[in-house]
Design a protein around this motif. Sequence first.
Motif, PDB file in Angstrom:
ATOM      1  N   SER A 190       4.657  22.614  -4.962  1.00 43.53           N
ATOM      2  CA  SER A 190       5.656  21.958  -5.641  1.00 43.53           C
ATOM      3  C   SER A 190       6.516  21.195  -4.587  1.00 43.53           C
ATOM      4  N   VAL A 191       7.361  20.092  -5.185  1.00 45.11           N
ATOM      5  CA  VAL A 191       8.062  19.193  -4.049  1.00 45.11           C
ATOM      6  C   VAL A 191       8.906  19.956  -3.344  1.00 45.11           C
ATOM      7  N   HIS A 194       6.268  13.739  -2.459  1.00 50.72           N
ATOM      8  CA  HIS A 194       5.872  13.753  -3.846  1.00 50.72           C
ATOM      9  C   HIS A 194       4.514  13.607  -4.065  1.00 50.72           C
ATOM     10  N   ARG A 195       3.796  12.513  -3.243  1.00 51.10           N
ATOM     11  CA  ARG A 195       2.299  12.353  -3.400  1.00 51.10           C
ATOM     12  C   ARG A 195       1.698  13.546  -2.781  1.00 51.10           C
ATOM     13  N   VAL A 196       2.051  13.902  -1.469  1.00 54.20           N
ATOM     14  CA  VAL A 196       1.519  15.155  -0.825  1.00 54.20           C
ATOM     15  C   VAL A 196       1.471  16.333  -1.853  1.00 54.20           C
ATOM     16  N   ALA A 197       2.624  16.574  -2.436  1.00 46.96           N
ATOM     17  CA  ALA A 197       2.701  17.884  -3.333  1.00 46.96           C
ATOM     18  C   ALA A 197       1.942  17.687  -4.552  1.00 46.96           C
ATOM     19  N   ALA A 198       1.334  16.346  -5.090  1.00 43.14           N
ATOM     20  CA  ALA A 198       0.760  16.245  -6.260  1.00 43.14           C
ATOM     21  C   ALA A 198      -0.582  16.323  -5.961  1.00 43.14           C
ATOM     22  N   LYS A 199      -0.975  15.727  -4.732  1.00 40.69           N
ATOM     23  CA  LYS A 199      -2.444  15.891  -4.326  1.00 40.69           C
ATOM     24  C   LYS A 199      -3.008  17.505  -4.213  1.00 40.69           C
ATOM     25  N   ALA A 256       0.866  -1.171  -0.065  1.00 43.17           N
ATOM     26  CA  ALA A 256       0.002   0.113   0.032  1.00 43.17           C
ATOM     27  C   ALA A 256       0.843   1.159  -0.091  1.00 43.17           C
ATOM     28  N   VAL A 257       1.793   1.268   0.936  1.00 36.44           N
ATOM     29  CA  VAL A 257       2.788   2.344   0.855  1.00 36.44           C
ATOM     30  C   VAL A 257       3.461   2.685  -0.626  1.00 36.44           C
ATOM     31  N   VAL A 258       3.817   1.503  -1.012  1.00 34.33           N
ATOM     32  CA  VAL A 258       4.365   1.737  -2.485  1.00 34.33           C
ATOM     33  C   VAL A 258       3.393   1.998  -3.671  1.00 34.33           C
ATOM     34  N   LYS A 259       2.332   1.829  -3.535  1.00 33.08           N
ATOM     35  CA  LYS A 259       1.292   2.138  -4.476  1.00 33.08           C
ATOM     36  C   LYS A 259       0.815   3.450  -4.214  1.00 33.08           C
ATOM     37  N   ASP A 260       0.669   4.030  -2.893  1.00 34.63           N
ATOM     38  CA  ASP A 260      -0.126   5.361  -2.401  1.00 34.63           C
ATOM     39  C   ASP A 260       0.968   6.445  -2.794  1.00 34.63           C
ATOM     40  N   ASN A 261       2.239   6.146  -2.743  1.00 36.57           N
ATOM     41  CA  ASN A 261       3.134   7.340  -2.781  1.00 36.57           C
ATOM     42  C   ASN A 261       4.032   7.286  -4.317  1.00 36.57           C
ATOM     43  N   SER A 262       3.636   6.295  -5.006  1.00 36.88           N
ATOM     44  CA  SER A 262       4.426   6.242  -6.490  1.00 36.88           C
ATOM     45  C   SER A 262       3.547   7.211  -7.371  1.00 36.88           C
ATOM     46  N   VAL A 263       3.789   8.325  -7.741  1.00 39.00           N
ATOM     47  CA  VAL A 263       2.943   9.377  -8.413  1.00 39.00           C
ATOM     48  C   VAL A 263       3.943   9.447  -9.796  1.00 39.00           C
ATOM     49  N   PRO A 264       3.352  10.007 -10.946  1.00 35.28           N
ATOM     50  CA  PRO A 264       4.015  10.320 -12.059  1.00 35.28           C
ATOM     51  C   PRO A 264       5.278  11.006 -11.645  1.00 35.28           C
ATOM     52  N   THR A 320      10.111   2.409  -4.210  1.00 30.31           N
ATOM     53  CA  THR A 320      10.514   1.063  -4.261  1.00 30.31           C
ATOM     54  C   THR A 320      10.142   0.412  -2.949  1.00 30.31           C
ATOM     55  N   PRO A 321      10.208  -0.888  -2.960  1.00 28.90           N
ATOM     56  CA  PRO A 321       9.968  -1.540  -1.629  1.00 28.90           C
ATOM     57  C   PRO A 321      10.962  -1.454  -0.726  1.00 28.90           C
ATOM     58  N   ALA A 322      12.289  -1.139  -1.275  1.00 27.06           N
ATOM     59  CA  ALA A 322      13.227  -1.098  -0.471  1.00 27.06           C
ATOM     60  C   ALA A 322      13.662   0.289   0.316  1.00 27.06           C
ATOM     61  N   GLN A 323      12.728   1.105  -0.266  1.00 30.59           N
ATOM     62  CA  GLN A 323      12.592   2.456   0.232  1.00 30.59           C
ATOM     63  C   GLN A 323      11.747   2.599   1.611  1.00 30.59           C
ATOM     64  N   VAL A 324      10.848   1.670   1.621  1.00 28.44           N
ATOM     65  CA  VAL A 324       9.874   1.674   2.909  1.00 28.44           C
ATOM     66  C   VAL A 324      10.455   1.356   3.984  1.00 28.44           C
ATOM     67  N   PRO A 325      10.408   2.362   4.921  1.00 30.79           N
ATOM     68  CA  PRO A 325      11.240   2.093   6.345  1.00 30.79           C
ATOM     69  C   PRO A 325      10.264   1.383   7.087  1.00 30.79           C
ATOM     70  N   ALA A 326      10.851   0.804   8.343  1.00 27.77           N
ATOM     71  CA  ALA A 326       9.809  -0.028   9.148  1.00 27.77           C
ATOM     72  C   ALA A 326       8.545   0.504  10.012  1.00 27.77           C
TER      73      ALA A 326
END
Length: 222
Positions: A181-182, A172-177, A129-137, A142-148
């Motif tokens: 600007s990032v 990036h997701r918050v900025a886009a929504k 969910a974290v990967v999907k929700d926070n990936s924007v154009p 990546t899964p490796a970026q997701v902290p514990a």
Amino acid sequence: MNNSVSNTARLLWAGLRALLVLTLVTGVIYPLVVTGIAQAAFHGKANGSEVKADGKVVGSSLIGQSYNLPLKKGQETPDADLQWFQGRPANGLGSNSINTRYKLILSGATNLAADSKVLIQQVKDAKAAVVKDNSVPGYTVTPAQVPADAVTSSGSGLDPDISPAYADIQVHRVAAKNDLSVARVEKLVKDHTEGRTLGFIGEPRVNVLELNIALKELIKGN
């Protein structure tokens, strides 16, 4: 006989006086003194570390909140409101359906073992969910970026803070929504990142409630 009655009366009176004095000291004077010192020296903490926005108390800096969309018809679990920064998963001992900003009603962990199939599945689902929700154009998580802390609840289940790493992958997701600007959102996170207490206690952290209040103000002025 009279002496015995008199002695008994004196003992009773002495006991009553002791009771009254102790009640006055420990039940009235001491609480008033402690309360007065707390209000004078630690006013915010003594009142629950309240956080205000627009002149109203909107929560406590010590307790995490949920930022979800209203439930749809037939929906049991609400979707995250991706306009806002999200906190840690709130998995604990009990939940309520009245004040949903505070999902849990008891402070405590799930007590699931590290090899629990339930816990492992929860972590896998949360990471996806974290990967999907926070990936924007233009920006892919990546899964490796997701902290514990993005996929596990704290020992209390009420943690109000997230790691700077978890805040960063939401930028990036918050900025886009919010049509921001990032760079402005990145600065917002940086400004609300607290270092280790006294320089060596704990870990750097970001209070999600305070960050979202600042984000709301940034949106207003955009």
